[in-house]
Enzyme design. Structure first.
Site, PDB file in Angstrom:
ATOM      1  N   GLU A 131      29.278  36.599   2.738  1.00  0.00           N
ATOM      2  CA  GLU A 131      29.501  35.862   3.980  1.00  0.00           C
ATOM      3  C   GLU A 131      29.331  34.356   3.811  1.00  0.00           C
ATOM      4  OE1 GLU A 131      28.970  40.016   5.103  1.00  0.00           O
ATOM      5  OE2 GLU A 131      27.809  38.665   3.824  1.00  0.00           O
ATOM      6  N   HIS A 200      20.839  45.831  12.426  1.00  0.00           N
ATOM      7  CA  HIS A 200      22.262  45.798  12.768  1.00  0.00           C
ATOM      8  C   HIS A 200      22.473  45.881  14.269  1.00  0.00           C
ATOM      9  CE1 HIS A 200      23.637  47.361   8.535  1.00  0.00           C
ATOM     10  NE2 HIS A 200      23.048  46.181   8.503  1.00  0.00           N
TER      11      HIS A 200
END
Length: 408
Positions: A131, A200
Site C-alpha cells: 500500500e 479489519h
C-alpha cells in the site's frame, strides 16, 4: 501536424523516463516507468487519432433541462460504483485505477469488473501487496496531472500508506501556495463487515475527516455511490471515499437522471432521506438504513423522525443539520465508529454552537462500543449500533422511554 505532435510526445517521454531513472527506489521505479509509458501511449493514440490535441477531453455538460423517464430501476451499490468508474475513465483518459487485484481478478469485491478488458493494463494497474508503494506512486502521478483512483482492499490497510495520504496528498496544495493540485481518490470498504476481527473492522471517517486538505465522502445508496464517486474523480483535491462492504450487494431504486452520464452529486451537501417534525437523526453509510428502519418503528409510536444522510463527512453540511434541529428541537447522531472524538461529537458541537437555544432535550449519541471489535459473532453485534439502539435514543430524546423500573 501528426508528426509534430508525435515528436513532442517523444521528447516528453524521454524527459520523464530520465526523472524515473534518477529515483533510488527500485520497485517503485519499475512500476512508475511502466505507468508513465502506458499513460503517454494511451493519450497520444487517442489524440492523434482525433487529428490533434483538443483543449479538453471531458465532454461539455449541458445545464439545459432534460426530460427523464419517471420509472425507477434497481441498481446495486457495486454496479453503481462500477458504472461511475467506467464513465469517468471513458470521459477522461487521465483517469486510471490502481490497487491490489483490481485488474485480472476484477477487483476483490468486483467493483472493477470489466474495466481491464475495456481500458487495458495501462489504466487498470494491478499492484503488489504494498500500500505504501502504490499510494505514493498514485500521489506522484497526481502531481503530474493524472487522476488516479487508488483502491484499498480495506481502509484498514490504508494505515500502511497514511503518510502519503496525510503528509503528501492533503498538504501539498497548501504548502505550494495553491500551485500544486492533487486530484486523487482513495477508495475502498470502510467500517465493520462480519467476522473479520478488530484489525479489519475500524471506521476511518473521523480519522480522515480531522485532516485539513482532504475531502471525505461516505455513500449509502446506489445514487450516493454513483453521484459522489463521479464528483470525487472530477474534484481537483484529494478525496477519501469510504464505502461499506455489506452495502455492495444491496439494491436501490435509481431514476433515469441518476443513470445519466452527466449526473453528479455536490460534495458537502447532505440529503434529507425522510422528513419529520419530532426528532432529527443523522447518519452515514450503512447506518442510514438503520436510521430509516428506526424511523418506521418510531412512527408507529407517534414519533415523526427526520433522517439525514450526511453523504459528506468533510466538508460537513452543518446548515442542513442545524436547520433540521431548529425544526425538530431534538437530535440523535448515529455512527459505527468509536464514540470519542467521533463524527457525532463534531455534529453535537456544531448544534450546541449554532442552535443550542432550540434544543428541548439533551443530544443523544449512538456509536460503536469503545473497545476493539470482538471476533465472536454475539459480541460483535453488541459492539455495533443496532436499530433498537436508535429507537431507544429517539424515545429518550422525546421523553417517551419506558422507565427501567417498569421493565423489571
Amino acid at each position: 501536424m501528426k508528426g509534430a505532435n508525435l515528436q513532442k510526445w517523444q521528447l516528453e517521454y524521454i524527459r520523464r523516463v530520465r526523472v524515473v531513472k534518477e529515483t533510488k527506489e527500485g520497485g517503485k521505479r519499475k512500476i512508475l516507468k511502466q505507468l508513465i509509458h502506458f499513460q503517454m501511449l494511451g493519450v497520444v493514440r487517442r489524440k492523434l487519432a482525433c487529428g490533434g490535441f483538443p483543449s479538453s477531453n471531458r465532454p461539455v455538460i449541458s445545464f439545459l433541462p432534460k426530460c427523464y423517464s419517471t420509472a425507477a430501476k434497481e441498481m446495486t451499490v457495486r454496479d453503481a460504483l462500477n458504472s461511475a468508474l467506467d464513465e469517468e475513465m471513458s470521459a477522461d483518459p487521465k483517469v486510471f485505477l490502481m490497487g491490489e487485484e483490481v485488474g485480472e481478478y476484477q477487483g476483490a469485491y468486483k467493483i472493477s469488473k470489466g474495466l481491464l478488458d475495456k481500458y487495458g493494463p495501462e489504466r487498470v494497474v494491478d499492484t503488489p501487496i504494498t500500500e505504501a508503494g502504490f499510494t505514493g506512486i498514485g500521489v506522484g502521478s497526481a502531481y503530474y496531472g493524472l487522476r488516479p483512483v487508488i483502491e484499498f482492499m480495506t481502509f484498514n490497510f490504508s494505515m500502511q500508506a497514511i503518510d502519503h495520504i496525510i503528509n503528501s496528498a492533503a498538504k501539498s496544495n497548501y504548502m505550494s501556495a495553491g500551485q500544486l493540485s492533487v486530484p486523487i481518490v482513495f477508495r475502498g470498504p470502510n467500517g465493520a463487515a462480519a467476522g473479520v476481527g478488530a484489525q479489519h473492522s475500524q471506521c476511518y471517517a473521523a480519522w480522515y475527516a480531522s485532516c485539513p486538505g482532504l475531502k471525505v465522502l461516505s455513500p449509502y445508496s446506489s445514487e450516493d455511490a454513483r453521484g459522489l464517486l463521479k464528483s470525487a474523480i472530477r474534484d481537483p483535491d484529494p478525496v477519501v471515499f469510504l464505502e461499506n462492504e455489506l452495502l455492495y450487494g444491496e439494491s436501490f431504486p435509481v431514476s433515469a437522471e441518476v443513470l445519466d452520464s452527466s449526473f453528479c452529486l455536490p460534495i458537502g451537501k447532505a440529503k434529507i432521506e425522510r422528513e419529520g417534525k419530532d426528532v432529527t437523526i443523522t447518519a452515514f453509510s450503512r447506518m442510514v438504513g438503520f436510521a430509516l428502519q428506526a424511523a418506521d418503528i418510531l412512527l408507529k409510536e407517534g414519533i415523526s423522525a427526520e433522517v439525514i444522510n450526511l453523504r459528506s463527512i468533510r466538508p460537513l453540511d452543518r446548515a442542513t443539520i442545524n436547520a433540521s434541529v431548529r425544526k425538530t428541537n431534538r437530535l440523535v447522531t448515529v455512527e459505527e465508529g468509536f464514540p470519542q472524538h467521533g463524527v457525532g461529537a463534531e455534529i453535537c458541537t456544531s448544534v450546541i454552537e449554532e442552535s443550542f437555544g432550540y434544543l428541548d432535550a439533551p443530544v443523544e449519541r449512538i456509536a460503536g462500543a469503545d473497545v476493539p471489535m470482538p471476533y465472536a459473532a454475539n459480541l460483535e453485534r453488541l459492539a455495533v449500533p443496532q436499530v433498537d439502539d436508535i429507537v431507544r435514543a429517539a424515545k429518550r430524546s422525546c421523553y417517551r422511554a419506558v422507565p427501567m423500573a417498569a421493565t423489571a
